[in-house]
Design a protein around this motif. Structure first.
Motif, mmCIF file in Angstrom:
data_model
loop_
_atom_site.group_PDB
_atom_site.id
_atom_site.type_symbol
_atom_site.label_atom_id
_atom_site.label_comp_id
_atom_site.label_asym_id
_atom_site.label_seq_id
_atom_site.Cartn_x
_atom_site.Cartn_y
_atom_site.Cartn_z
ATOM 1 N N GLY A 1 0.491 -1.248 -0.143
ATOM 2 C CA GLY A 1 -0.400 -0.188 0.006
ATOM 3 C C GLY A 1 0.991 1.189 -0.138
ATOM 4 N N VAL A 2 2.306 1.136 0.577
ATOM 5 C CA VAL A 2 2.997 2.437 -0.243
ATOM 6 C C VAL A 2 3.876 2.541 -1.318
ATOM 7 N N ARG A 3 3.352 3.475 -1.817
ATOM 8 C CA ARG A 3 4.224 3.720 -3.446
ATOM 9 C C ARG A 3 5.234 4.076 -3.025
ATOM 10 N N LYS A 4 5.882 3.351 -4.060
ATOM 11 C CA LYS A 4 7.692 3.321 -4.155
ATOM 12 C C LYS A 4 8.343 4.629 -4.791
ATOM 13 N N SER A 5 7.219 4.870 -6.097
ATOM 14 C CA SER A 5 7.566 5.093 -7.164
ATOM 15 C C SER A 5 6.777 7.011 -6.708
ATOM 16 N N SER A 6 7.107 8.073 -7.120
ATOM 17 C CA SER A 6 6.632 9.202 -7.373
ATOM 18 C C SER A 6 5.983 8.617 -8.869
ATOM 19 N N GLY A 7 5.109 9.948 -9.742
ATOM 20 C CA GLY A 7 3.744 9.832 -10.815
ATOM 21 C C GLY A 7 4.715 9.465 -12.038
ATOM 22 N N GLY A 8 4.473 8.837 -13.026
ATOM 23 C CA GLY A 8 5.583 9.348 -14.285
ATOM 24 C C GLY A 8 6.180 7.728 -14.084
ATOM 25 N N ALA A 9 5.804 7.523 -13.623
ATOM 26 C CA ALA A 9 6.758 5.880 -13.018
ATOM 27 C C ALA A 9 6.327 4.649 -14.551
ATOM 28 N N TYR A 10 7.625 4.137 -14.913
ATOM 29 C CA TYR A 10 6.665 3.593 -16.395
ATOM 30 C C TYR A 10 6.045 2.250 -14.598
ATOM 31 N N ARG A 11 4.560 1.593 -15.286
ATOM 32 C CA ARG A 11 4.344 0.293 -14.663
ATOM 33 C C ARG A 11 3.664 1.205 -13.600
ATOM 34 N N SER A 12 3.518 2.382 -13.646
ATOM 35 C CA SER A 12 2.715 2.486 -12.392
ATOM 36 C C SER A 12 1.859 1.640 -10.618
ATOM 37 N N TYR A 13 0.943 1.034 -12.370
ATOM 38 C CA TYR A 13 0.090 0.457 -11.265
ATOM 39 C C TYR A 13 0.540 -1.234 -10.497
ATOM 40 N N PHE A 14 2.079 -1.458 -10.881
ATOM 41 C CA PHE A 14 3.142 -2.858 -10.593
ATOM 42 C C PHE A 14 4.125 -1.715 -9.954
ATOM 43 N N GLN A 15 4.344 -2.287 -8.493
ATOM 44 C CA GLN A 15 4.823 -2.420 -7.925
ATOM 45 C C GLN A 15 5.996 -4.169 -7.441
ATOM 46 N N ASP A 16 7.492 -4.135 -7.403
ATOM 47 C CA ASP A 16 8.435 -5.003 -7.117
ATOM 48 C C ASP A 16 8.644 -4.629 -5.668
ATOM 49 N N VAL A 17 8.928 -4.758 -4.976
ATOM 50 C CA VAL A 17 8.376 -4.841 -3.356
ATOM 51 C C VAL A 17 10.078 -5.828 -2.684
ATOM 52 N N TRP A 18 10.292 -6.531 -3.932
ATOM 53 C CA TRP A 18 11.602 -8.017 -3.071
ATOM 54 C C TRP A 18 12.603 -6.628 -2.737
ATOM 55 N N THR A 19 13.983 -6.829 -2.381
ATOM 56 C CA THR A 19 15.157 -6.465 -1.809
ATOM 57 C C THR A 19 15.849 -6.986 -1.807
ATOM 58 N N PRO A 20 17.611 -6.862 -2.139
ATOM 59 C CA PRO A 20 18.474 -7.816 -2.140
ATOM 60 C C PRO A 20 18.348 -8.913 -1.089
ATOM 61 N N ALA A 21 17.868 -7.757 0.194
ATOM 62 C CA ALA A 21 18.154 -8.549 1.666
ATOM 63 C C ALA A 21 17.211 -9.763 1.300
ATOM 64 N N ASP A 22 16.009 -9.612 1.224
ATOM 65 C CA ASP A 22 14.976 -11.039 1.251
ATOM 66 C C ASP A 22 16.082 -11.996 0.762
ATOM 67 N N LEU A 23 17.025 -11.841 0.038
ATOM 68 C CA LEU A 23 17.578 -13.119 -0.041
ATOM 69 C C LEU A 23 17.852 -14.428 0.757
#
Ligand SMILES: [Fe+2]
Length: 330
Positions: free
Chosen positions: A105-127
């Motif tokens: 529910g927290v938008r990572k990018s500001s407006g105008g991002a490519y595929r604003s409706y779709f965000q990858d919340v995975w981080t390298p540390a999650d591995l």
């Protein structure tokens, strides 16, 4: 001289050819060029890993973990598993709840991002923090299905798209709501032939969540030929009207199922779109696998991901997590 030493010279051209979804020369021509270059670089590894799949798969799988069920078989480019029985799936779902609670529910990018409706919340540390995901991605049951489709020991993608994505689709983030655009429109992926996704629903998914939607491979290939798709004459994304001038609307299959459902899909053989009108946020794990030689220039164009490899990992797991990895016996 190792061919990879040519990469800095080739990179500017590759960037131009790759830009705007291979628009300059057309997708099919660019794919052929990219595959030729990648084959010159990695052809030896490709041959070795195809031979390993042909001759030693049974022992590689046994060492990695004896499967507890017969391999799921993809037909017409896809397979659906609703059994909730794949190994480590329970752990993935438990860990997913923690990630969703922390980041949804927290938008990572500001407006105008490519595929604003779709965000990858995975981080390298999650591995490292959530090893369940790599355990699932490298389980013998999942790899048996993927390898059969690829005809080789699979590689978990280190370029585009990332091998592991934990995506939230949310209409609230959409810069152009109600107007399908980008990956909300039908397309076929060009990354490799084949490119296999393993998609896992992390929450119950209905039409209100903007489900991943696809046409089986046979229908898709008919549409591709009918529309001259992948040629220079046509862009990467195509409208519903164009697709349904050849396919029937009832050919489309929505990945709308309960949490824990798994879809295996050849995204380079099947037209697909997703995240359309995700009025309810959709949470989906997307694992991306391919063979040794990709059909794009992504590895020259974007920074490469890497995955942790431990000495105790099976030979198969090491090979999936690193394309250059080959058993010493080869
Ligand atoms: Fe795609």
């Amino acid at each position: 001289m190792a061919l990879s030493q040519l990469d800095p010279l080739v990179r500017p051209l590759a960037q131009r050819l790759h830009a705007d979804h291979m628009a300059r020369l057309g997708i099919d021509t660019t794919m052929a060029l990219a595959e030729t270059y990648n084959r010159m670089k990695y052809g030896r590894i490709d041959a070795a890993r195809r031979a390993l799949y042909r001759d030693q798969w049974t022992s590689l799988i046994a060492e990695n973990g004896v499967p507890r069920r017969p391999a799921i078989e993809m037909k017409d480019g896809w397979a659906l598993d609703l059994s909730q029985s794949l190994p480590h799936l329970d752990r993935v779902l438990d860990d997913s709840e923690k990630i969703i609670a922390e980041r949804a529910g927290v938008r990572k990018s500001s407006g105008g991002a490519y595929r604003s409706y779709f965000q990858d919340v995975w981080t390298p540390a999650d591995l490292e923090k959530y090893p369940s995901f790599l355990d699932f991605a490298t389980s013998s049951e999942v790899l048996s299905t993927v390898a059969r489709s690829i005809g080789s020991v699979p590689v978990l993608s280190t370029a585009l798209p990332s091998g592991i994505r934990f995506v939230e689709s949310n209409a609230e983030f959409d810069d152009q709501p109600g107007q399908p655009h980008d990956s909300q429109l039908y397309h076929i992926d060009y990354y490799s032939l084949p490119n296999v996704y393993v998609l896992v629903l992390l929450r119950d998914t209905t039409r209100e969540h903007g489900p991943w939607t696809f046409l089986p491979r046979g229908v898709s290939q008919r549409v591709r030929e009918g529309l001259d798709y992948w040629t220079r004459r046509r862009g990467y994304r195509v409208s519903d009207e164009e697709v349904y001038s050849i396919a029937k609307r009832t050919d489309a299959i929505e990945f709308s199922h309960p949490r824990g459902s798994v879809l295996f899909i050849d995204s380079s053989g099947c037209f697909h779109f997703g995240s359309r009108d995700s009025i309810q946020p959709r949470f989906q794990l997307m694992l991306g696998y391919h063979g040794v030689c990709r059909t794009d220039f992504a590895e020259l164009v974007v920074p490469q991901k890497s995955y942790p490899i431990r000495p105790a990992d099976s030979r198969l797991r090491q090979m999936v997590l690193s394309r250059e990895s080959l058993p010493k016996s080869v």
